[in-house]
Design a protein around this motif. Structure first.
Motif, PDB file in Angstrom:
ATOM      1  N   ARG A  73     -10.115  37.301   7.338  1.00 48.92           N
ATOM      2  CA  ARG A  73      -8.930  36.629   7.929  1.00 48.92           C
ATOM      3  C   ARG A  73      -7.546  37.390   7.962  1.00 48.92           C
ATOM      4  O   ARG A  73      -7.724  38.649   7.327  1.00 48.92           O
ATOM      5  CB  ARG A  73      -9.089  35.277   7.427  1.00 48.92           C
ATOM      6  N   TYR A  74      -6.819  36.849   8.547  1.00 50.86           N
ATOM      7  CA  TYR A  74      -5.297  37.726   8.372  1.00 50.86           C
ATOM      8  C   TYR A  74      -4.321  36.828   7.769  1.00 50.86           C
ATOM      9  O   TYR A  74      -4.357  35.816   7.892  1.00 50.86           O
ATOM     10  CB  TYR A  74      -4.741  37.858   9.901  1.00 50.86           C
ATOM     11  N   LEU A  75      -3.411  37.488   7.434  1.00 49.05           N
ATOM     12  CA  LEU A  75      -2.392  36.726   6.836  1.00 49.05           C
ATOM     13  C   LEU A  75      -0.789  37.213   7.539  1.00 49.05           C
ATOM     14  O   LEU A  75      -0.552  38.062   8.083  1.00 49.05           O
ATOM     15  CB  LEU A  75      -1.744  37.369   5.547  1.00 49.05           C
ATOM     16  N   LEU A  76      -0.496  35.751   8.229  1.00 44.89           N
ATOM     17  CA  LEU A  76       0.943  35.638   8.962  1.00 44.89           C
ATOM     18  C   LEU A  76       2.151  35.396   8.292  1.00 44.89           C
ATOM     19  O   LEU A  76       1.947  34.711   6.989  1.00 44.89           O
ATOM     20  CB  LEU A  76       0.590  34.850  10.109  1.00 44.89           C
ATOM     21  N   VAL A  77       3.109  35.932   8.408  1.00 47.43           N
ATOM     22  CA  VAL A  77       4.357  35.885   7.636  1.00 47.43           C
ATOM     23  C   VAL A  77       5.630  35.546   8.778  1.00 47.43           C
ATOM     24  O   VAL A  77       5.769  35.909   9.764  1.00 47.43           O
ATOM     25  CB  VAL A  77       4.844  37.051   6.772  1.00 47.43           C
ATOM     26  N   ASP A  78       6.549  34.745   8.275  1.00 46.68           N
ATOM     27  CA  ASP A  78       7.660  34.284   9.191  1.00 46.68           C
ATOM     28  C   ASP A  78       8.499  35.582   9.401  1.00 46.68           C
ATOM     29  O   ASP A  78       8.587  36.415   8.259  1.00 46.68           O
ATOM     30  CB  ASP A  78       8.462  33.054   8.631  1.00 46.68           C
ATOM     31  N   GLU A  79       8.862  35.852  10.451  1.00 47.86           N
ATOM     32  CA  GLU A  79       9.450  37.406  10.801  1.00 47.86           C
ATOM     33  C   GLU A  79      10.930  37.152  10.002  1.00 47.86           C
ATOM     34  O   GLU A  79      11.291  38.253   9.861  1.00 47.86           O
ATOM     35  CB  GLU A  79       9.769  37.527  12.096  1.00 47.86           C
ATOM     36  N   ALA A  80      11.401  36.008   9.953  1.00 48.96           N
ATOM     37  CA  ALA A  80      12.689  36.007   9.131  1.00 48.96           C
ATOM     38  C   ALA A  80      12.531  36.373   7.813  1.00 48.96           C
ATOM     39  O   ALA A  80      13.666  36.734   6.990  1.00 48.96           O
ATOM     40  CB  ALA A  80      13.354  34.554   9.249  1.00 48.96           C
ATOM     41  N   ASP A  81      11.424  36.417   7.126  1.00 48.41           N
ATOM     42  CA  ASP A  81      11.065  36.718   5.594  1.00 48.41           C
ATOM     43  C   ASP A  81      10.440  38.321   5.524  1.00 48.41           C
ATOM     44  O   ASP A  81      10.537  38.664   4.418  1.00 48.41           O
ATOM     45  CB  ASP A  81       9.861  35.878   5.237  1.00 48.41           C
ATOM     46  N   LEU A  82      10.688  38.937   6.697  1.00 46.81           N
ATOM     47  CA  LEU A  82      10.335  40.446   6.625  1.00 46.81           C
ATOM     48  C   LEU A  82      11.471  41.043   6.373  1.00 46.81           C
ATOM     49  O   LEU A  82      12.732  40.713   6.764  1.00 46.81           O
ATOM     50  CB  LEU A  82       9.675  40.687   7.881  1.00 46.81           C
ATOM     51  N   PRO A  83      11.534  42.453   6.062  1.00 43.44           N
ATOM     52  CA  PRO A  83      12.734  43.444   5.625  1.00 43.44           C
ATOM     53  C   PRO A  83      13.528  43.502   7.136  1.00 43.44           C
ATOM     54  O   PRO A  83      12.945  43.549   8.189  1.00 43.44           O
ATOM     55  CB  PRO A  83      12.129  44.730   5.193  1.00 43.44           C
ATOM     56  N   ASP A  84      14.882  43.626   6.923  1.00 39.15           N
ATOM     57  CA  ASP A  84      15.557  43.767   8.248  1.00 39.15           C
ATOM     58  C   ASP A  84      15.369  45.070   8.682  1.00 39.15           C
ATOM     59  O   ASP A  84      15.402  45.194  10.151  1.00 39.15           O
ATOM     60  CB  ASP A  84      17.104  43.697   7.639  1.00 39.15           C
ATOM     61  N   ASP A  85      14.977  46.287   8.055  1.00 38.16           N
ATOM     62  CA  ASP A  85      14.721  47.449   8.645  1.00 38.16           C
ATOM     63  C   ASP A  85      13.343  47.637   9.153  1.00 38.16           C
ATOM     64  O   ASP A  85      12.809  48.756   9.476  1.00 38.16           O
ATOM     65  CB  ASP A  85      15.051  48.675   7.747  1.00 38.16           C
ATOM     66  N   LEU A  86      12.588  46.520   9.275  1.00 36.98           N
ATOM     67  CA  LEU A  86      11.080  46.526   9.720  1.00 36.98           C
ATOM     68  C   LEU A  86      11.057  47.413  10.991  1.00 36.98           C
ATOM     69  O   LEU A  86       9.918  48.170  11.177  1.00 36.98           O
ATOM     70  CB  LEU A  86      10.461  45.308   9.760  1.00 36.98           C
ATOM     71  N   LEU A  87      11.766  47.254  11.926  1.00 35.56           N
ATOM     72  CA  LEU A  87      11.842  48.056  13.018  1.00 35.56           C
ATOM     73  C   LEU A  87      11.374  49.524  13.000  1.00 35.56           C
ATOM     74  O   LEU A  87      10.620  49.958  13.810  1.00 35.56           O
ATOM     75  CB  LEU A  87      13.038  47.794  13.772  1.00 35.56           C
ATOM     76  N   VAL A  88      12.058  50.210  12.191  1.00 31.67           N
ATOM     77  CA  VAL A  88      11.847  51.765  11.903  1.00 31.67           C
ATOM     78  C   VAL A  88      10.480  51.949  11.540  1.00 31.67           C
ATOM     79  O   VAL A  88       9.902  53.157  11.585  1.00 31.67           O
ATOM     80  CB  VAL A  88      12.871  52.150  11.135  1.00 31.67           C
ATOM     81  N   HIS A  89       9.686  51.016  10.846  1.00 26.34           N
ATOM     82  CA  HIS A  89       8.341  51.147  10.256  1.00 26.34           C
ATOM     83  C   HIS A  89       7.345  50.695  11.374  1.00 26.34           C
ATOM     84  O   HIS A  89       6.141  50.385  10.769  1.00 26.34           O
ATOM     85  CB  HIS A  89       8.368  50.742   8.891  1.00 26.34           C
ATOM     86  N   ASP A  90       7.715  49.953  12.308  1.00 25.70           N
ATOM     87  CA  ASP A  90       6.742  49.344  13.336  1.00 25.70           C
ATOM     88  C   ASP A  90       6.423  50.178  14.456  1.00 25.70           C
ATOM     89  O   ASP A  90       7.384  50.138  15.397  1.00 25.70           O
ATOM     90  CB  ASP A  90       7.358  47.968  13.667  1.00 25.70           C
ATOM     91  N   PRO A  91       5.526  50.938  14.547  1.00 32.04           N
ATOM     92  CA  PRO A  91       5.208  51.709  15.755  1.00 32.04           C
ATOM     93  C   PRO A  91       5.264  51.091  16.979  1.00 32.04           C
ATOM     94  O   PRO A  91       5.551  51.684  18.112  1.00 32.04           O
ATOM     95  CB  PRO A  91       4.014  52.373  15.624  1.00 32.04           C
TER      96      PRO A  91
END
Length: 176
Positions: free
Chosen positions: A83-101
């Motif tokens: 299975r997969y684990l989902l997370v609310d995007e508001a709880d993710l780091p602000d700089d996630l964009l730079v690590h998301d290809p």
């Protein structure tokens, strides 16, 4: 406004009799689980947890060993495998964009000293850091993605302070 959720990892296997699971990041993301983070299990199990909280995270050799609230036995952890684990995007780091290809392609990159460099056209994954291929007025640049180079991140632009040698200083490839 409705929350947006993001799959951040897959449950690879159960680990130990006390309900730990081994998780692996998906879609080129870094490992994002941390204690206190609320996660949603998808597809949901018939019995067992559907929404829970991360209690602990540690390196586990073949992935990150994670303990979730309400998962206290080998049987309970085995139900989560695949299975997969989902997370609310508001709880993710602000700089996630730079690590998301998948999200960084098409984003503008600017050097604090030299101005606009162009847009990210591809991402090359590396063992130490990613490298962005940036196309713009300097031609094609290979920009190392190192936290120390990043000044600011917004959904449409990343501002960096790049060291000498990454951007041509004079002659060929320099915008006029």
């Amino acid at each position: 406004m409705a929350s947006r959720y993001r799959i951040v990892c897959s449950v690879a296997k159960a680990r130990g009799a006390k309900g730990e699971i081994v998780c692996a990041p998906v879609d080129g993301l870094p490992f994002l689980l941390r204690p206190g983070l609320t996660v949603h299990v998808v597809p949901p199990t018939l019995r067992g947890v559907r929404v829970t909280e991360v209690e602990s995270v540690r390196d586990g050799g073949s992935g990150q060993a994670v303990r979730l609230a309400g998962v206290g036995s080998l049987d309970a952890s085995e139900e989560l495998c695949g299975r997969y684990l989902l997370v609310d995007e508001a709880d993710l780091p602000d700089d996630l964009l730079v690590h998301d290809p998948s999200a960084i392609v098409g984003v503008e990159v600017e050097d604090a000293a030299r101005g606009p460099l162009g847009t990210v056209s591809a991402v090359m994954r590396g063992p130490a850091n990613d490298v962005w291929e940036v196309r713009g007025p300097y031609g094609e640049l290979l920009v190392p993605v190192v936290d120390g180079f990043i000044v600011s991140v917004s959904p449409d632009r990343v501002v960096m302070e790049l060291p000498r040698g990454v951007v041509p200083e004079g002659g060929e490839g320099v915008p006029r």
